[in-house]
Design a protein around this motif. Sequence first.
Motif, mmCIF file in Angstrom:
data_model
loop_
_atom_site.group_PDB
_atom_site.id
_atom_site.type_symbol
_atom_site.label_atom_id
_atom_site.label_comp_id
_atom_site.label_asym_id
_atom_site.label_seq_id
_atom_site.Cartn_x
_atom_site.Cartn_y
_atom_site.Cartn_z
ATOM 1 N N SER A 713 0.662 -1.153 0.083
ATOM 2 C CA SER A 713 0.185 -0.206 -0.121
ATOM 3 C C SER A 713 0.817 1.250 -0.225
ATOM 4 C CB SER A 713 -1.149 0.024 1.330
ATOM 5 O OG SER A 713 -1.617 -1.068 1.302
ATOM 6 N N ALA A 714 2.159 1.262 0.818
ATOM 7 C CA ALA A 714 2.862 2.461 0.812
ATOM 8 C C ALA A 714 3.454 2.692 -0.377
ATOM 9 C CB ALA A 714 3.994 2.215 1.887
ATOM 10 N N TYR A 715 3.828 1.760 -1.322
ATOM 11 C CA TYR A 715 4.425 1.887 -2.638
ATOM 12 C C TYR A 715 3.309 2.407 -3.647
ATOM 13 C CZ TYR A 715 9.041 -0.071 -1.088
ATOM 14 O OH TYR A 715 10.234 0.039 -0.647
ATOM 15 N N VAL A 716 2.513 1.756 -3.552
ATOM 16 C CA VAL A 716 1.096 2.151 -4.423
ATOM 17 C C VAL A 716 0.755 3.636 -4.102
ATOM 18 C CG1 VAL A 716 -1.246 1.398 -5.158
ATOM 19 C CG2 VAL A 716 0.448 -0.292 -4.684
ATOM 20 N N ASP A 717 0.454 4.062 -3.089
ATOM 21 C CA ASP A 717 0.157 5.394 -2.678
ATOM 22 C C ASP A 717 0.866 6.212 -3.195
ATOM 23 O OD1 ASP A 717 -2.179 4.153 -1.488
ATOM 24 O OD2 ASP A 717 -1.335 4.421 0.552
ATOM 25 N N ARG A 718 2.182 5.904 -3.111
ATOM 26 C CA ARG A 718 3.364 6.891 -3.850
ATOM 27 C C ARG A 718 3.515 6.609 -5.100
ATOM 28 N NH1 ARG A 718 4.871 10.962 -0.192
ATOM 29 N NH2 ARG A 718 7.046 10.843 -1.070
ATOM 30 N N GLY A 719 2.966 5.924 -5.847
ATOM 31 C CA GLY A 719 3.036 5.865 -7.399
ATOM 32 C C GLY A 719 4.268 4.864 -7.637
ATOM 33 N N PHE A 720 4.823 4.188 -6.744
ATOM 34 C CA PHE A 720 6.092 2.914 -7.219
ATOM 35 C C PHE A 720 5.290 1.877 -7.599
ATOM 36 C CE2 PHE A 720 7.976 6.184 -4.009
ATOM 37 C CZ PHE A 720 8.650 6.654 -5.153
ATOM 38 N N HIS A 721 4.516 1.607 -8.553
ATOM 39 C CA HIS A 721 3.806 0.366 -8.838
ATOM 40 C C HIS A 721 4.723 -0.825 -9.126
ATOM 41 C CE1 HIS A 721 1.006 3.635 -9.665
ATOM 42 N NE2 HIS A 721 0.225 2.793 -9.191
ATOM 43 N N ASN A 722 5.843 -0.588 -9.717
ATOM 44 C CA ASN A 722 6.718 -1.842 -10.202
ATOM 45 C C ASN A 722 7.448 -2.159 -8.642
ATOM 46 O OD1 ASN A 722 6.093 -1.909 -13.050
ATOM 47 N ND2 ASN A 722 7.731 -0.241 -13.493
ATOM 48 N N THR A 723 7.803 -1.147 -8.127
ATOM 49 C CA THR A 723 8.492 -1.504 -6.977
ATOM 50 C C THR A 723 7.449 -2.299 -5.812
ATOM 51 O OG1 THR A 723 9.744 0.463 -7.012
ATOM 52 C CG2 THR A 723 9.771 -0.654 -4.853
ATOM 53 N N ALA A 724 6.288 -1.773 -5.995
ATOM 54 C CA ALA A 724 5.165 -2.475 -5.093
ATOM 55 C C ALA A 724 5.029 -3.916 -5.492
ATOM 56 C CB ALA A 724 4.063 -1.800 -5.455
ATOM 57 N N MET A 725 5.130 -4.215 -6.899
ATOM 58 C CA MET A 725 4.980 -5.814 -7.299
ATOM 59 C C MET A 725 6.292 -6.464 -6.788
ATOM 60 S SD MET A 725 1.963 -5.931 -8.498
ATOM 61 C CE MET A 725 1.853 -7.488 -9.000
ATOM 62 N N GLU A 726 7.531 -5.852 -7.040
ATOM 63 C CA GLU A 726 8.558 -6.609 -6.614
ATOM 64 C C GLU A 726 8.623 -6.870 -5.325
ATOM 65 O OE1 GLU A 726 13.459 -5.892 -7.279
ATOM 66 O OE2 GLU A 726 12.226 -4.249 -7.673
ATOM 67 N N ALA A 727 8.270 -5.847 -4.077
ATOM 68 C CA ALA A 727 8.342 -5.885 -2.896
ATOM 69 C C ALA A 727 7.333 -7.095 -2.322
ATOM 70 C CB ALA A 727 7.925 -4.706 -2.137
ATOM 71 N N LEU A 728 6.123 -7.274 -3.117
ATOM 72 C CA LEU A 728 5.115 -8.095 -2.684
ATOM 73 C C LEU A 728 5.657 -9.626 -2.954
ATOM 74 C CD1 LEU A 728 2.199 -8.655 -1.805
ATOM 75 C CD2 LEU A 728 1.634 -8.578 -4.094
ATOM 76 N N GLN A 729 6.310 -9.757 -4.018
ATOM 77 C CA GLN A 729 7.103 -10.839 -4.386
ATOM 78 C C GLN A 729 7.854 -11.472 -3.472
ATOM 79 O OE1 GLN A 729 8.265 -12.460 -8.423
ATOM 80 N NE2 GLN A 729 7.163 -10.913 -9.282
ATOM 81 N N VAL A 730 8.823 -10.447 -3.067
ATOM 82 C CA VAL A 730 9.957 -10.935 -2.087
ATOM 83 C C VAL A 730 9.411 -11.088 -0.875
ATOM 84 C CG1 VAL A 730 12.116 -9.948 -0.752
ATOM 85 C CG2 VAL A 730 11.630 -9.656 -3.142
ATOM 86 N N LEU A 731 8.533 -10.383 -0.254
ATOM 87 C CA LEU A 731 7.876 -10.582 0.867
ATOM 88 C C LEU A 731 6.938 -11.959 0.865
ATOM 89 C CD1 LEU A 731 6.859 -6.936 1.901
ATOM 90 C CD2 LEU A 731 8.705 -8.350 2.823
ATOM 91 N N SER A 732 6.301 -12.233 -0.203
ATOM 92 C CA SER A 732 5.579 -13.518 -0.234
ATOM 93 C C SER A 732 6.505 -14.721 -0.342
ATOM 94 C CB SER A 732 4.771 -13.473 -1.359
ATOM 95 O OG SER A 732 3.770 -12.379 -1.603
ATOM 96 N N MET A 733 7.804 -14.458 -0.949
ATOM 97 C CA MET A 733 8.618 -15.735 -0.828
ATOM 98 C C MET A 733 9.340 -15.812 0.465
ATOM 99 S SD MET A 733 9.257 -17.036 -3.607
ATOM 100 C CE MET A 733 8.905 -16.786 -5.404
ATOM 101 N N TRP A 734 9.452 -14.584 1.361
ATOM 102 C CA TRP A 734 10.201 -14.621 2.729
ATOM 103 C C TRP A 734 9.092 -15.574 3.688
ATOM 104 C CZ3 TRP A 734 12.631 -9.247 3.341
ATOM 105 C CH2 TRP A 734 13.804 -9.332 2.355
ATOM 106 N N MET A 735 7.913 -15.164 3.235
ATOM 107 C CA MET A 735 6.716 -15.875 4.133
ATOM 108 C C MET A 735 6.760 -17.412 4.038
ATOM 109 S SD MET A 735 3.355 -13.449 3.454
ATOM 110 C CE MET A 735 2.208 -14.600 4.043
ATOM 111 N N ILE A 736 6.997 -17.735 2.912
ATOM 112 C CA ILE A 736 7.363 -19.612 2.617
ATOM 113 C C ILE A 736 8.747 -19.822 3.372
ATOM 114 C CG2 ILE A 736 7.795 -21.106 0.940
ATOM 115 C CD1 ILE A 736 6.045 -19.320 -1.134
#
Length: 819
Positions: A713-736
């Motif tokens: 949400s923080a990246y999307v609200d600031r307009g950093f959409h690609n970074t938001a998707m990259e961060a979401l992938q990394v954090l999801s991997m770290w959850m595994i």
Amino acid sequence: MRRVRIPLRSIADTFCKSKSREHGRRNVTGRLELCRTVATINGHVCLGYGEESRTKTLQLQIVDALRLGERSRASSLLSDLGDGNQPLKADDFVYILNYCAKSPDPLFFMETWRLIEQKEIGLNNKCCLLMVQALCRGGYLEEACNLIKFLGENRGIYPFLSVYNSFLGACAKMQTAVHANQCLDLMERQRVGKNEITYSELLKLAVWQQNLSAVHEIWKDYIKHYSLNIISLRKFIWSFTRLKDLKSAYETLQHMVALAISGKIFVSRTGEGRLYSSRLDIPIPSKGESGSQKVELGENEQDFALKFDTDTSNVEICKSLRATVGILNNYKSMPVMKVLRWSFSDVIHACAQARDYKLAEHLMVQMQNLGLQPSSHTYDGFMRAVLPTRGFSAGMEMLKVMEERNMKPYASTLAALSVQCSKALELDLAEALLDQVCECPHPYPYNAFFGACDTMDQPERAIRLLAKMRQRKLQPDIRTYELLFSLFGNVNAPYEEGDMLSQVDSTKRIKAIEMDMAKNGVQHSHLSMKNLLKALGAEGMTRELLHYLHIAEKLFCHTNTYMGAPIYNTVLHSLIEAAESQMAIEIFKNMKSCGLQPCAATYNIMIDCCSTMRCFKSACALVSMMVRNGFYPETMTYTSLIKILLEYENFDEAINLLDQASLEGHQLDVILYNTILFKASEKGRIDIMEFTLGQMHQHKVQPDPSTCYYVFSAYVDRGFHNTAMEALQVLSMWMISDEDSTLEEKKGQFEDNFVLSEDLEAESRILQVFKDSEEHLAIALLNLRWCAILGFPVSWSPNQSGWVSRLKTNYDRAGSTVL
């Protein structure tokens, strides 16, 4: 109809004449033998002449009348017995006394005893034994003890040992030590001595009294006077196992095995099928030190009894003993094998109580080497010993072995295995096993299943088994109700808030459970009340919550039970969740005024209340009070304090407090980090957020779904959409997993079945993962699948991501430890 007395002699004469006419002339001896036979009276054939046959006939008639419940007729016949012309002897009452002893019928015995007293009949030892047995089996121990004293002191008859043994056996059965001690004093004064039966009864008394030292004293006294035999060793093994002395039980068992191998076996079977020692009961002291359990054995016997082991280093020893052990093959069909199996089973059950699975496995191997076939009882103890360590899969293997041998497992065996399946959350298997349990006197296997349903959040399965429990008329205990409140107290599912409909249903359920408790006479425990209050809090039912708190205060005050802080903590937490901070403060003050000492959890809850009220000063005061009472701040405490600081957007102090918690050695958790991430995301502080994520990864704290949401949400609200998707992938991997090697291993399993699958059922499979209580894994897979659907390549090496490199750089610039 009036009963006519027929002279016995005339019947005999008539019988003799008829026989003479039929067979012709007989010699005098033959006629005399015929005359000894007496006609049948009331279905009994009486032998003898005149008064002797009359007394015997009357005895049998009295016994028949008693068996038919005609007590007045029996009393009348007893009077007839006393009115005879010939003097009565003790043997003239044997049949009556024998019936009174076996029935038992102590009241008619007392009637008989009065007649014996009136006639001043001298008694013999057989009658004494039957008289004492009649009183003992009827529950009149005091009268039996007085009778023994009376007979010994006034009649000049010193009761023989069987009388004392019978009395001691009754004391053991009725569990009374006072009369047993009186009997032992009498035996000592009259110097009666002891035999093997005496020691057996003394062992039963010692076991009932849970007096292990007494059992050891009996052992010492026994081997002073007797050499060991299989039956006596079995009784000592039984005693040691019941008193949880596994070491002595095992050593005694090895003595038994050694005796069996040596061929010193004296075991026979009575006509009724009972086993007994066929050795003459002649005291022969054991060899070796008196008062010690050391008994001299042969060389081969010592090897087998003391060196037997299942380790591979002792395989050769076992092989060398096969010839010796082969001796037992001669006894396969003899009672000794049954006695050995019983004793092995007793010790294996003791292993289960002591949780010594290694010794249980050792004994099973030893039984196999001896050629002893384990019984269902043996397997019952073995499973109980092995299951807690080996797990339910080992139990299922043993169950298969029993089936192959056509052995039916006990209900307790299936129940114990079901409990282990419930602990492993194998609900299907646990329920299937419980379906096979026909009779179960205790609800503990059902409680284990209810606990697993609570853990797996599957109350519908608990309803099904609860219905079966009621069909089998198995009464619940307090543990059952504790779990029922946890399972059914609140209606709303996880992640949902209560509404008016769910609150009405919750009230109905709670009332139904409480009505069932009252019906079965079960009162609330601390845990049942706590679970009830927790359910009301989850539904947001504040008024009912306070009502039941007052009920709990009255209930535990009435029963003089210390209520304790946990119940108050449940109420305080629920009130704060419902934004009833002032009410929570009032209850906290009442706790203090009533002298109830808050615990660390209470202070942490109230500090969290201060965070809700945005009062840092009050929070600091509570921390000071907490330290004075001997409780030190925990991770939860720092989380609440940081939450208050962030309400004032004081990120610097919050980070400093985070560092302080780390320096003090607290185990920082994802909730603490999420507290900072939430506020940083809300205020658009990307720098604070990335620094916190770097520190979080440094301390190997795995993210959760909330972490992903705040960062995305923080990246999307600031307009950093690609970074938001990259961060979401990394954090999801770290959850595994935060290890690249582990992720690479899981790639094949998750990528084809969930993330990149074109199957329409892929999402359904992910939801099933969620239902299986693997929530974090399910959310991570959904995030990765969403990224793939949007066209972003999924990398299973998150630590090589550019975003992770930037986190590291920002973290290093802050002067912290290098990742």
